[in-house]
Design an enzyme around this catalytic site. Structure first.
Site, PDB file in Angstrom:
ATOM      1  N   TYR A 181       0.739  -1.178  -0.021  1.00 22.44           N
ATOM      2  CA  TYR A 181      -0.171   0.039  -0.055  1.00 22.44           C
ATOM      3  C   TYR A 181       1.246   1.061   0.042  1.00 22.44           C
ATOM      4  O   TYR A 181       1.584   1.415   0.616  1.00 22.44           O
ATOM      5  CB  TYR A 181      -0.653   0.104   1.420  1.00 22.44           C
ATOM      6  CG  TYR A 181      -1.628   1.199   1.785  1.00 22.44           C
ATOM      7  CD1 TYR A 181      -2.213   1.908   1.007  1.00 22.44           C
ATOM      8  CD2 TYR A 181      -1.557   0.917   2.794  1.00 22.44           C
ATOM      9  CE1 TYR A 181      -3.403   3.108   1.378  1.00 22.44           C
ATOM     10  CE2 TYR A 181      -1.906   2.870   3.171  1.00 22.44           C
ATOM     11  CZ  TYR A 181      -2.768   3.543   2.546  1.00 22.44           C
ATOM     12  OH  TYR A 181      -3.427   4.646   3.267  1.00 22.44           O
ATOM     13  N   ASP A 213      -1.737  -5.847   9.239  1.00 23.39           N
ATOM     14  CA  ASP A 213      -2.851  -5.179   9.135  1.00 23.39           C
ATOM     15  C   ASP A 213      -3.866  -6.098   8.196  1.00 23.39           C
ATOM     16  O   ASP A 213      -4.257  -6.372   7.142  1.00 23.39           O
ATOM     17  CB  ASP A 213      -2.087  -3.730   8.174  1.00 23.39           C
ATOM     18  CG  ASP A 213      -3.438  -2.634   7.701  1.00 23.39           C
ATOM     19  OD1 ASP A 213      -4.929  -3.106   7.826  1.00 23.39           O
ATOM     20  OD2 ASP A 213      -2.436  -2.039   8.079  1.00 23.39           O
ATOM     21  N   ILE A 253      -7.230  -4.639   7.246  1.00 26.01           N
ATOM     22  CA  ILE A 253      -8.025  -3.610   7.335  1.00 26.01           C
ATOM     23  C   ILE A 253      -9.266  -4.398   6.624  1.00 26.01           C
ATOM     24  O   ILE A 253     -10.970  -3.577   6.345  1.00 26.01           O
ATOM     25  CB  ILE A 253      -8.151  -2.220   6.944  1.00 26.01           C
ATOM     26  CG1 ILE A 253      -8.549  -1.271   6.549  1.00 26.01           C
ATOM     27  CG2 ILE A 253      -6.456  -2.362   5.582  1.00 26.01           C
ATOM     28  CD1 ILE A 253      -8.188   0.518   6.328  1.00 26.01           C
ATOM     29  N   LYS A 302     -12.508   0.376   5.294  1.00 31.23           N
ATOM     30  CA  LYS A 302     -12.666  -0.517   4.606  1.00 31.23           C
ATOM     31  C   LYS A 302     -14.518  -1.321   4.448  1.00 31.23           C
ATOM     32  O   LYS A 302     -15.028  -1.401   3.865  1.00 31.23           O
ATOM     33  CB  LYS A 302     -12.186  -1.466   3.713  1.00 31.23           C
ATOM     34  CG  LYS A 302     -10.466  -0.252   4.404  1.00 31.23           C
ATOM     35  CD  LYS A 302     -10.209   0.220   2.490  1.00 31.23           C
ATOM     36  CE  LYS A 302      -9.182   1.501   2.833  1.00 31.23           C
ATOM     37  NZ  LYS A 302      -8.924   2.791   1.821  1.00 31.23           N
TER      38      LYS A 302
END
Ligand SMILES: Cc1ncc(COP(=O)(O)O)c(C=O)c1O
Length: 469
Positions: free
Chosen positions: A145, A230, A232, A272
């Site tokens: 990312y 992570d 998410i 998200k």
């Protein structure tokens, strides 16, 4: 005289990356079906707009939640004054239950180990502040990312060392890639403090396998370092294999009774899974009391407002809503994903096999004029300026192979996605025609070719929209 600090003036924010430049181009000329049908379609934004209607109808049926009321009585004053940086206990309970629900209730989370933050951005940076000193490094699998350059490095002074993953095995993490990254960090005189992975991955949109998670846990055990997972995108997994959280693997392998337990930290956010990036709701989950305590103190710099916590406490406590939302949202994501993958396949473009996320990792290596990152930039510029699509080039995600792009599919209507695919089709067709012409006759005027392609794109977009109505 220098007026500003080094931090304020250095280039580490990454604003100049093509990832953010693409957004700027989109802002200058945003596509709109009626007002600007020739504009740029934003496919560089991992936003989930597919299930807003579910939340909106819930809000209409539960006016107390957004109206600062409980049983019809106003709690405005309490919320206005609430400022405990530990967060609203009821919201933290509801959030950990939601996290368990996403993991099929195979693991449960303790709200005392949860620290609330203003989004995952703040959670990742706060963890860096807790785990690394200036000049210490975290290893990250590539592609990653683009925002991590800003979130992990900019203000903390920490460094990122890439774990080189390649298309040869679908960008999977291998032991040798981990060891090589570790050695590279040592050669750069960096102390490695941990590994950070995104599961499901941004930008690959794939989930980590149990084997990969076990490999990562063995690696951090041997090197005596941390692991940040992570998660998410954990609620966006719409196809098998199912999502496996690192927490499940820790428990299955009885790591609870080892020091590894304290060295694994999860980052989560509602940006998200619930499509609420504007609400700025994130969290760190850690088994290490010292990390929880330090991160809680640091969270003062990025708290979630009390009215947001209150609204989401009511929302997430409604189990009927969360169950329906998670399954319906995954169903919608799956349909969108299939639409993009199928549409691209028809024009000879393939995507990495994926089962999650709000985007596809698209292979356009065959469209490059040269197998280099210059070639990738050249193609990216054509796609932004001529085709009118803002997608993110792999180089902005530190991919080691030129020709991969991330294309988002959940931040627009189905009709817009259809047009995006048609524009790409026109581009691919005109590319093929041009290549044929070039193969048979000397180069002719490229600008007239460009003009006729733009006309073709617009004509196609317009005709297709007419047909859809
Ligand atoms: C992997 C990953 N982590 C963190 C973030 C930041 O999310 P938030 O909006 O919760 O700060 C993003 C946003 O795209 C992301 O993809």
């Amino acid at each position: 005289m220098k007026f500003l600090s080094n931090k304020a003036t250095c280039n580490l924010h990454g604003q100049d990356s093509s990832y953010f430049l693409g957004w700027e181009e989109y802002e200058k000329n945003p596509y709109d079906e009626t007002r600007n049908p020739k504009g740029i379609i934003q496919m560089g934004l991992a936003e989930n707009q597919l299930s807003f209607d579910l939340l909106e109808s819930w809000l209409a049926q539960n006016p107390d939640a957004a109206g600062f009321k409980t049983n019809g009585e106003s709690i405005f004053r309490e919320l206005a004054l609430f400022q405990d940086y530990h967060g609203l206990p009821a919201f933290k309970d509801a959030l950990v239950q939601f996290m368990s629900e996403i993991r099929g209730n195979k693991v449960s989370f303790d709200s005392n180990k949860l620290v609330l933050t203003a989004g995952a951005t703040s959670a990742n940076e706060t963890l860096m502040f807790c785990l690394a000193d200036t000049g210490d490094a975290f290893l990250l699998p590539t592609p990653y990312y683009p925002g991590f350059d800003r979130d992990l490095k900019w203000r903390t002074g920490a460094e990122i060392v890439p774990i080189q993953c390649t298309s040869s095995n679908g960008f999977r993490i291998t032991e040798s890639a981990l060891e090589e990254a570790y050695e590279l960090a040592k050669r750069r005189n960096l102390r490695v403090k941990g590994v950070l992975v995104t599961n499901p991955s941004n930008p690959l949109a794939t989930t980590l396998s149990k084997q990969e998670l076990e490999l990562l846990l063995t690696f951090i055990a041997t090197k005596r370092i941390h692991l940040i997972s992570d998660e998410i995108y954990s609620g966006t997994v719409f196809n098998s294999p199912k999502f496996v959280s690192v927490m499940e693997v820790l428990i299955e392998n009885n790591y609870m009774y080892t020091d590894i337990w304290d060295r694994v930290h999860i980052v989560y956010s509602l940006s998200k899974d619930l499509g609420l990036p504007g609400f700025r709701v994130g969290a760190i989950y850690s088994n290490d009391d010292m990390v929880v305590s330090a991160a809680t103190k640091m969270s003062s710099f990025g708290l979630i407002s009390s009215q947001t916590q209150y609204l989401l406490f009511i929302m997430l406590s409604d189990k009927k809503l969360t169950k329906h939302y998670l399954s319906e949202n995954q169903k919608r994501l799956k349909q969108r994903h299939e639409m993009l993958v199928r549409g691209l396949k028809k024009i000879g473009i393939s995507c990495l096999d994926s089962n999650a996320g709000l985007f596809c990792w698209v292979d356009m290596r065959h469209l490059l004029s040269s197998n280099t990152f210059d070639g990738e930039m050249e193609l990216w510029k054509k796609i932004v300026y001529e085709v009118g699509l803002n997608i993110s080039p792999g180089s902005s995600c530190h991919c080691t192979e030129p020709g991969w792009f991330r294309a988002c599919f959940a931040n627009m209507s189905e009709a817009t996605l259809y047009i995006a695919i048609q524009r790409l089709k026109a581009f691919v067709d005109s590319n093929a025609t041009n290549n044929n012409i070039q193969n048979h006759q000397p180069l002719n005027n490229t600008s007239s070719k460009k003009k006729s392609f733009s006309k073709l794109v617009f004509r196609l977009s317009f005709n297709e929209r007419q047909r859809e109505r």
